[in-house]
Design an enzyme around this catalytic site. Structure first.
Site, PDB file in Angstrom:
ATOM      1  N   LYS A  55     104.626  -0.097  48.208  1.00 32.02           N
ATOM      2  CA  LYS A  55     105.489   1.044  48.562  1.00 32.02           C
ATOM      3  C   LYS A  55     106.955   0.698  48.293  1.00 32.02           C
ATOM      4  O   LYS A  55     107.721   1.520  47.775  1.00 32.02           O
ATOM      5  CB  LYS A  55     105.274   1.438  50.025  1.00 32.02           C
ATOM      6  N   GLN A  99     103.402   0.584  59.057  1.00 26.36           N
ATOM      7  CA  GLN A  99     102.131   0.277  58.399  1.00 26.36           C
ATOM      8  C   GLN A  99     101.051   0.074  59.463  1.00 26.36           C
ATOM      9  O   GLN A  99     101.246  -0.678  60.411  1.00 26.36           O
ATOM     10  CB  GLN A  99     102.295  -0.984  57.529  1.00 26.36           C
ATOM     11  N   ASP A 122     105.837   9.780  56.854  1.00 26.28           N
ATOM     12  CA  ASP A 122     104.418   9.474  56.681  1.00 26.28           C
ATOM     13  C   ASP A 122     103.554  10.481  57.471  1.00 26.28           C
ATOM     14  O   ASP A 122     102.323  10.423  57.410  1.00 26.28           O
ATOM     15  CB  ASP A 122     104.161   8.039  57.175  1.00 26.28           C
TER      16      ASP A 122
END
Ligand code: NAP
Length: 282
Positions: A55, A99, A122
């Site tokens: 990413k 994450q 996200d």
């Protein structure tokens, strides 16, 4: 035997990232500030380290800065919440990605909720999920958002279609079902307690496989001409659909790799730039 048309997620993702890079450069020209995505990783799980690095690399190529916060595996929920709260308040950070999984000793929901909704690129907070479900502005979960973009790219209008989503996880199955419902599909969710999965899948005009089981969805269960979206990824480039049999029945199908996978990061980058534009007010 007929062959389905492949849905080229890699190509669409590339175009989205190119457009995103132009917007990132434009923002920097106008304000002197590049969009910035903060990535937060707890511990050193090798797969998570790889995902975060990927990413960050994509961010760099698109002119998006990334700031990485690496926390030790023993980090407590309170410490993680403090970190995310500080990033939420930092005006030089425009998007935050935690994450996951974060480890069993951490209250993941409490951590996600420490992310300010306007930086939740996200799409993991309750606020983002509710906004998405009500069709209100906000950030969507990236993989479901990417799936909807793929459907649009191939002129698949979900309205009136029967959509079957196999899987109901918070990041994938549930939100993609809500997005399809928002576009007027008739949505059925399947999960590990569903009886006779095959008969439900056979009804579907659109199948989304988000189940985490290699080749679970077989070609014989695909209605001829259906749209088959395989969100799964298993070792050896194997999805959650048995591609070789499904490709002979479907009208459109995503390959693995090169289908849904690349769309996830593209939507993440795009939402980061959108977040930056909104926060900077241009
Ligand atoms: P997950 O959290 O493990 O959820 C799996 C879902 O499938 C659960 O709802 C589970 O039901 C259901 N399920 C399991 N076995 C089943 C069976 N035999 N029949 C019907 N349903 C069954 O997985 P996830 O995070 O949603 O990920 C799903 C897949 O997508 C994985 O292959 C993952 O690698 C992939 N993925 C890809 C991306 C991407 O960027 N492309 C992003 C995220 C995930 P219960 O709820 O009843 O347990």
């Amino acid at each position: 035997m007929s062959q389905a048309q492949l849905m080229d997620g890699a190509g669409l993702a590339r175009r989205i990232v190119e457009e995103t890079a132009k917007r990132a450069a434009g923002l920097k020209d106008r304000t002197g500030m590049a969009p910035c995505l903060a990535t937060v990783l707890v511990g050193e799980d090798p797969a998570s380290v790889t995902y975060v690095r990927m990413k960050q690399n994509r961010c760099r190529k698109a002119g998006i800065e990334s700031r990485h916060v690496a926390l030790p595996a023993g980090t407590t929920t309170a410490e993680l919440v403090d970190t995310l709260t500080a990033l939420s308040a930092d005006p030089t950070v425009h998007g935050i990605l935690l994450q996951h999984p974060v480890g069993p000793h951490i209250d993941e929901r409490a951590a996600f909720e420490a992310i300010a909704p306007d930086k939740d690129v996200d799409g993991v907070t309750l606020s983002s999920y509710s906004a998405m479900s009500f069709g209100l502005p906000g950030f969507v979960s990236c993989t479901p958002g990417g799936i909807m973009r793929l459907l649009d790219e191939y002129d698949v209008d979900p309205a009136g279609k029967r959509a079957v989503v196999v899987g109901r996880s918070a990041i994938l199955g549930k939100p993609v079902g809500m997005l399809l419902l928002g576009r007027d599909a008739t949505v059925t969710y399947c999960h590990s307690r569903t009886t006779d999965l095959s008969s439900v899948v056979r009804e579907a005009d659109i199948v989304v496989a988000a189940v985490g089981r290699p080749r679970l969805i077989r070609g014989e269960d695909i209605k001829p001409g259906a749209v088959v979206i395989d969100a799964g990824y298993n070792e050896g480039n194997v999805g959650n659909v048995d591609f070789d049999t499904a490709v002979t029945r479907a009208g459109l199908i995503t390959p693995v790799p090169g289908g849904v996978g690349p769309m996830t990061i593209a939507v993440l980058l795009e939402q980061t730039v959108t977040g930056a534009e909104r926060q900077v007010g241009v």
